[in-house]
Design a protein around this motif. Structure first.
Motif, PDB file in Angstrom:
ATOM      1  N   ASP A 176      42.965 111.401  78.053  1.00 50.82           N
ATOM      2  CA  ASP A 176      42.193 110.163  77.990  1.00 50.82           C
ATOM      3  C   ASP A 176      42.412 109.349  79.258  1.00 50.82           C
ATOM      4  OD1 ASP A 176      41.039 110.657  75.564  1.00 50.82           O
ATOM      5  OD2 ASP A 176      42.634 109.670  74.409  1.00 50.82           O
ATOM      6  N   ASP A 177      41.461 108.450  79.533  1.00 48.50           N
ATOM      7  CA  ASP A 177      41.560 107.650  80.749  1.00 48.50           C
ATOM      8  C   ASP A 177      42.714 106.659  80.709  1.00 48.50           C
ATOM      9  OD1 ASP A 177      39.360 108.994  81.659  1.00 48.50           O
ATOM     10  OD2 ASP A 177      37.920 107.439  81.076  1.00 48.50           O
ATOM     11  N   ASP A 178      43.171 106.275  79.514  1.00 52.95           N
ATOM     12  CA  ASP A 178      44.244 105.282  79.415  1.00 52.95           C
ATOM     13  C   ASP A 178      45.632 105.902  79.475  1.00 52.95           C
ATOM     14  OD1 ASP A 178      43.998 106.598  77.052  1.00 52.95           O
ATOM     15  OD2 ASP A 178      44.179 104.823  75.763  1.00 52.95           O
ATOM     16  N   VAL A 179      45.737 107.216  79.588  1.00 54.96           N
ATOM     17  CA  VAL A 179      47.043 107.873  79.683  1.00 54.96           C
ATOM     18  C   VAL A 179      47.557 107.740  81.109  1.00 54.96           C
ATOM     19  CG1 VAL A 179      48.282 110.047  79.453  1.00 54.96           C
ATOM     20  CG2 VAL A 179      46.462 109.489  77.846  1.00 54.96           C
ATOM     21  N   ASP A 180      48.770 107.180  81.268  1.00 55.25           N
ATOM     22  CA  ASP A 180      49.376 107.015  82.583  1.00 55.25           C
ATOM     23  C   ASP A 180      50.595 107.922  82.707  1.00 55.25           C
ATOM     24  OD1 ASP A 180      51.052 105.783  80.833  1.00 55.25           O
ATOM     25  OD2 ASP A 180      50.984 103.796  81.776  1.00 55.25           O
ATOM     26  N   ASP A 181      51.334 107.782  83.797  1.00 56.79           N
ATOM     27  CA  ASP A 181      52.479 108.652  84.048  1.00 56.79           C
ATOM     28  C   ASP A 181      53.573 108.461  83.002  1.00 56.79           C
ATOM     29  OD1 ASP A 181      51.031 109.353  86.239  1.00 56.79           O
ATOM     30  OD2 ASP A 181      52.284 108.307  87.700  1.00 56.79           O
ATOM     31  N   ASP A 182      53.840 107.237  82.624  1.00 53.60           N
ATOM     32  CA  ASP A 182      54.910 106.970  81.655  1.00 53.60           C
ATOM     33  C   ASP A 182      54.573 107.548  80.281  1.00 53.60           C
ATOM     34  OD1 ASP A 182      56.263 105.632  83.645  1.00 53.60           O
ATOM     35  OD2 ASP A 182      55.439 103.668  83.099  1.00 53.60           O
ATOM     36  N   LYS A 183      53.326 107.398  79.857  1.00 51.09           N
ATOM     37  CA  LYS A 183      52.944 107.932  78.552  1.00 51.09           C
ATOM     38  C   LYS A 183      52.970 109.460  78.557  1.00 51.09           C
ATOM     39  CE  LYS A 183      49.469 107.434  74.928  1.00 51.09           C
ATOM     40  NZ  LYS A 183      48.192 106.770  74.530  1.00 51.09           N
ATOM     41  N   LEU A 184      52.567 110.070  79.666  1.00 52.82           N
ATOM     42  CA  LEU A 184      52.629 111.527  79.773  1.00 52.82           C
ATOM     43  C   LEU A 184      54.070 112.011  79.705  1.00 52.82           C
ATOM     44  CD1 LEU A 184      50.960 114.133  80.263  1.00 52.82           C
ATOM     45  CD2 LEU A 184      51.355 113.781  82.708  1.00 52.82           C
ATOM     46  N   ARG A 185      54.978 111.335  80.369  1.00 48.50           N
ATOM     47  CA  ARG A 185      56.395 111.704  80.322  1.00 48.50           C
ATOM     48  C   ARG A 185      56.959 111.523  78.913  1.00 48.50           C
ATOM     49  NH1 ARG A 185      60.752 111.882  84.023  1.00 48.50           N
ATOM     50  NH2 ARG A 185      59.309 111.395  85.722  1.00 48.50           N
ATOM     51  N   GLU A 186      56.552 110.461  78.248  1.00 51.49           N
ATOM     52  CA  GLU A 186      57.051 110.194  76.903  1.00 51.49           C
ATOM     53  C   GLU A 186      56.638 111.293  75.919  1.00 51.49           C
ATOM     54  OE1 GLU A 186      56.589 106.711  73.453  1.00 51.49           O
ATOM     55  OE2 GLU A 186      55.780 106.428  75.482  1.00 51.49           O
ATOM     56  N   GLU A 187      55.424 111.826  76.061  1.00 55.37           N
ATOM     57  CA  GLU A 187      54.956 112.851  75.144  1.00 55.37           C
ATOM     58  C   GLU A 187      55.669 114.178  75.340  1.00 55.37           C
ATOM     59  OE1 GLU A 187      52.866 112.687  72.655  1.00 55.37           O
ATOM     60  OE2 GLU A 187      52.445 110.544  72.922  1.00 55.37           O
ATOM     61  N   PHE A 188      56.119 114.470  76.567  1.00 55.19           N
ATOM     62  CA  PHE A 188      56.703 115.775  76.867  1.00 55.19           C
ATOM     63  C   PHE A 188      58.221 115.740  76.998  1.00 55.19           C
ATOM     64  CE2 PHE A 188      52.339 116.611  77.928  1.00 55.19           C
ATOM     65  CZ  PHE A 188      52.168 117.962  77.728  1.00 55.19           C
ATOM     66  N   GLN A 189      58.856 114.599  76.919  1.00 52.82           N
ATOM     67  CA  GLN A 189      60.296 114.538  77.179  1.00 52.82           C
ATOM     68  C   GLN A 189      61.125 115.151  76.061  1.00 52.82           C
ATOM     69  OE1 GLN A 189      61.382 110.443  77.590  1.00 52.82           O
ATOM     70  NE2 GLN A 189      60.915 109.921  75.449  1.00 52.82           N
ATOM     71  N   SER A 190      60.559 115.363  74.894  1.00 49.61           N
ATOM     72  CA  SER A 190      61.320 115.956  73.793  1.00 49.61           C
ATOM     73  C   SER A 190      61.573 117.449  73.990  1.00 49.61           C
ATOM     74  CB  SER A 190      60.584 115.734  72.468  1.00 49.61           C
ATOM     75  OG  SER A 190      59.301 116.347  72.500  1.00 49.61           O
ATOM     76  N   PHE A 191      60.912 118.065  74.961  1.00 48.90           N
ATOM     77  CA  PHE A 191      61.061 119.508  75.160  1.00 48.90           C
ATOM     78  C   PHE A 191      62.099 119.866  76.217  1.00 48.90           C
ATOM     79  CE2 PHE A 191      56.660 118.663  73.882  1.00 48.90           C
ATOM     80  CZ  PHE A 191      56.622 119.360  72.677  1.00 48.90           C
ATOM     81  N   GLY A 192      62.613 118.894  76.938  1.00 52.05           N
ATOM     82  CA  GLY A 192      63.623 119.179  77.940  1.00 52.05           C
ATOM     83  C   GLY A 192      63.652 118.130  79.037  1.00 52.05           C
ATOM     84  N   THR A 193      64.390 118.446  80.101  1.00 58.63           N
ATOM     85  CA  THR A 193      64.554 117.514  81.221  1.00 58.63           C
ATOM     86  C   THR A 193      63.332 117.578  82.130  1.00 58.63           C
ATOM     87  OG1 THR A 193      66.938 117.853  81.139  1.00 58.63           O
ATOM     88  CG2 THR A 193      66.025 116.854  83.138  1.00 58.63           C
ATOM     89  N   ILE A 194      62.698 116.445  82.339  1.00 60.97           N
ATOM     90  CA  ILE A 194      61.502 116.366  83.168  1.00 60.97           C
ATOM     91  C   ILE A 194      61.890 115.830  84.541  1.00 60.97           C
ATOM     92  CG2 ILE A 194      59.252 115.265  83.444  1.00 60.97           C
ATOM     93  CD1 ILE A 194      58.991 115.181  80.435  1.00 60.97           C
ATOM     94  N   THR A 195      61.558 116.594  85.578  1.00 59.82           N
ATOM     95  CA  THR A 195      61.833 116.148  86.951  1.00 59.82           C
ATOM     96  C   THR A 195      60.704 115.289  87.518  1.00 59.82           C
ATOM     97  OG1 THR A 195      60.890 118.201  87.829  1.00 59.82           O
ATOM     98  CG2 THR A 195      63.261 118.173  87.379  1.00 59.82           C
TER      99      THR A 195
END
Length: 544
Positions: free
Chosen positions: A393-412
C-alpha cells in the motif's frame, strides 16, 4: 617532400573494368541530386561478339589473375551507415544505378537496431561495378558510406595483408582525399578515415590494398612526408592487431591534473625530468589562454614513468596565480572566509594527481569493470538474505515494513523504493542476517494481507538474471504454440496410444483388441418417439 593528389583517378574496383565513368565527381549536397545524377547514367553498350575465326582470349598468366577473373559476384558491402538508414532508403539510392536484386541491413537480433552496415545485391556485375564507382564515399542521410566488394571468404580480411595504418592526418582530409592519394600505389579494397559521432576526423585512418607490394610502396613513399595543405607529417605503417602490438604494461605516458595555474610546459618538464628523460610535456590551455590545470608527460622508458608516478602523485606544490587565490576566497565561508582574507597573499597548496594516460574507451571499460565488480560483490554478499516485497500500500513506510518482518529474524535493512517526488513505488526490500530467516519470512509472508493487498514475497534477483528467466519462460510458451492436445500437430485427429481409426462403411463392427475396450453401441429409446416436426413447410405438422 609534400604529396599532392594524383591528376588521374585510378579505377575504384581492383577486379572488374568499368565501361563508362562519370566525369564529374563533385559530391551532391543531398540524396535528391544523387538520384538525379544516377538516373542520367545510361547503361554501357554490349560488347560485340568475336568472329568465328578469331582466336580465343589469352589465359591468365598466374593464379592471382585467374582468381580475380573467377570473382564475378554482384554483391556489395556498404558500411559506415547512419543508424536510421533502412532497406527502403538504400533501394532508392542504389536502384538508380541499376536493377537491385535484394538489400539487407544487418540488425541486432533482439532490439532490431541497425548495426551500421548492409549488403546490396545486383542482377548484373556491371551495375555493381558502376555503383561502386559512383556511390563510394557519397553521403547517405548525412554520413559518407564506404562501399567495397562483398567477400564471403574472410581469409584476406583477417590476414591483414596489405592493410596500412596512417596517423597524424590533417582534419581536412576525408575518405575521398585519402583514397585519391594512396590509389596511385595500387588497387584499394577499402579506405577509411576514422571520425567522431559528429563527423570530425580523429586524425588517423586505414587503407587496405589488394597486394602486399602496393602497401610496401605506400609505406616507403609516404611515411614521414607532409600530407595536405597544413603540412602535417604523417606516419604510415603496417596495421597491427591489439594482441600483436607492444605490451601495454610498458607504458611511458602520464596524465597529471590539479596543476598550479602559473605553471607552463617548461616548469612541467623541470618537475618531471628528475625521474628520467622526458620526450614531451604539455599543459592544456583554454581558449582564453589560461591553463586548464591538467597536462601530459611522456618519458623515454617505462621505468622513469613509473618512478615519476610513484613519487609525484599527491605531492603538494605552491600555486601563486591570482585565479587560484580568488577561487580559494570564493569557496571560503564564515570563519574560513575571515582566515582566507588574512592569507590572501599566501600561495595556494595543490596536491598533484598523476596516473597512467589512458584513452577514453579504455577508461570507460575500466570503470565498467570496477562497477560490475562492486555490484557482483554486493550481490554475493546479500545472496539468499535479501527479500523482495511488492504489492504494498502507498501508506507503508520503512518502519512499518521492518515491523512486519522483524519477527522472523535480525533485519539489517528495510527500505521502500520511492520516486523523485517521494511517492512509494509499491515495492521494497528487506535484508536479513541469515538465509534461514529470509526463507522463513518468504514462506509465512507470501500472499499475506498487509493493509488491503496480498503481499508478494520472494528472494531478490538481479535484473539480468530475472530477464533471462522471463525470456526462457517466453520461449517455452512459444514452443508450445501450434501443438495439438497430445503434443502432436494442430488439427490432427485425436488418437490415444496406437488405437486404430475405423472409418469403414458397412460390414460388421471389428472386434476390439486386447487392452482397448470397445464402446457399447447406442441402444434405441424405449417408447414412441412421437411425430417428427416438418421444417420448411409442405407438411401437415405444425412448427414447434
Amino acid at each position: 617532400l609534400k604529396l599532392s593528389l594524383p591528376s588521374r583517378r585510378p579505377l575504384r574496383s581492383p577486379r572488374l573494368p568499368v565501361s563508362r565513368r562519370k566525369e564529374s565527381r563533385s559530391s551532391p549536397p543531398d540524396a535528391s541530386e544523387d538520384m538525379a545524377a544516377m538516373n542520367s547514367v545510361q547503361p554501357a553498350a554490349p560488347t560485340p561478339a568475336a568472329p568465328a575465326g578469331a582466336p580465343a582470349a589469352p589465359a591468365p598468366r598466374n593464379a592471382a589473375q585467374a582468381q580475380a577473373q573467377q570473382f564475378h559476384s554482384a554483391s556489395l558491402y556498404v558500411g559506415d551507415l547512419n543508424r536510421e538508414v533502412s532497406e527502403a532508403i538504400l533501394f532508392e539510392v542504389f536502384n538508380g544505378v541499376g536493377p537491385v536484386a535484394s538489400i539487407r541491413v544487418c540488425r541486432e537480433q533482439i532490439t532490431r537496431e541497425s548495426l551500421g552496415y548492409a549488403y546490396v545485391n545486383f542482377h548484373n556485375v556491371s551495375d555493381a561495378e558502376r555503383a561502386l564507382e559512383m556511390l563510394n564515399f557519397k553521403p547517405i542521410r548525412g554520413r559518407p558510406c564506404r562501399i567495397m566488394w562483398s567477400q564471403r571468404d574472410p581469409t584476406l580480411r583477417r590476414s591483414n595483408k596489405g592493410n596500412v595504418f596512417i596517423k597524424n592526418l590533417d582534419p581536412a582530409i576525408d575518405h575521398q582525399s585519402l583514397y585519391d592519394t594512396f590509389s596511385q600505389f595500387g588497387n584499394i579494397l577499402s579506405c577509411k578515415v576514422c571520425t567522431t559521432d559528429t563527423g570530425e576526423s580523429k586524425g588517423f585512418g586505414y587503407v587496405h590494398f589488394e597486394t602486399e607490394e602496393a602497401a610496401e610502396r605506400a609505406i616507403e613513399v609516404c611515411d614521414g612526408k607532409a600530407l595536405g595543405d597544413s603540412g602535417k607529417v604523417v606516419t604510415v605503417s603496417h596495421f597491427k592487431r591489439k594482441q600483436d602490438r607492444p605490451n601495454a604494461a610498458q607504458w611511458t605516458n602520464l596524465y597529471t591534473k590539479n596543476l598550479p595555474l602559473d605553471w607552463d610546459d617548461k616548469k612541467l618538464t623541470e618537475v618531471f625530468e628528475k625521474f628520467g628523460p622526458v620526450t614531451s610535456a604539455r599543459i592544456m590551455i583554454g581558449e582564453d589562454g589560461v591553463s586548464k590545470g591538467f597536462g601530459f608527460v611522456n618519458f623515454e622508458d617505462h621505468e622513469s614513468a613509473e618512478a615519476a608516478l610513484k613519487n609525484l602523485n599527491e605531492q603538494e606544490f605552491e600555486d601563486n596565480s591570482e585565479e587560484s587565490k580568488a577561487q580559494r576566497a570564493a569557496a571560503a565561508e564564515g570563519e574560513e572566509a575571515a582566515a582566507a582574507a588574512e592569507d590572501a597573499d599566501k600561495p595556494v597548496l595543490k596536491a598533484l594527481y598523476v596516473s597512467r594516460a589512458q584513452k577514453r574507451a579504455e577508461r570507460d571499460r575500466e570503470l565498467r569493470r570496477k562497477l560490475e565488480q562492486v555490484r557482483n560483490e554486493r550481490m554475493n554478499k546479500y545472496q539468499g538474505v535479501n527479500v523482495y516485497v511488492k504489492n504494498l500500500d502507498d501508506d507503508v513506510d520503512d518502519d512499518k515494513l521492518r515491523e512486519e518482518f522483524q519477527s522472523f529474524g535480525t533485519i539489517t535493512s528495510a527500505r521502500i523504493m520511492r520516486d523523485r517526488e517521494g511517492a512509494s513505488k509499491g515495492f521494497g526490500f528487506v535484508c536479513f542476517s541469515e538465509p534461514e530467516e529470509a526463507n522463513r519470512a518468504i514462506t509465512e509472508m507470501n500472499s499475506k494481507l498487509l493493509g488491503s493487498k496480498p503481499l508478494f514475497v520472494a528472494l531478490a534477483q538481479r535484473k539480468d538474471v530475472r530477464r533471462a528467466q522471463l525470456e526462457a519462460q517466453y520461449m517455452n510458451q512459444r514452443a508450445g504454440i501450434g501443438r495439438g492436445p497430445m503434443g502432436g500437430p494442430l488439427n490432427a485427429p485425436m488418437a490415444y496410444g496406437n488405437m486404430p481409426l475405423y472409418m469403414q462403411q458397412g460390414g460388421p463392427m471389428p472386434q476390439s483388441r486386447p487392452g482397448f475396450p470397445m464402446m457399447p453401441p447406442m441402444m434405441p429409446r424405449a417408447g414412441p418417439r412421437g411425430p417428427m416436426p416438418a421444417y420448411g413447410g409442405g407438411g401437415g405438422a405444425a412448427h414447434p
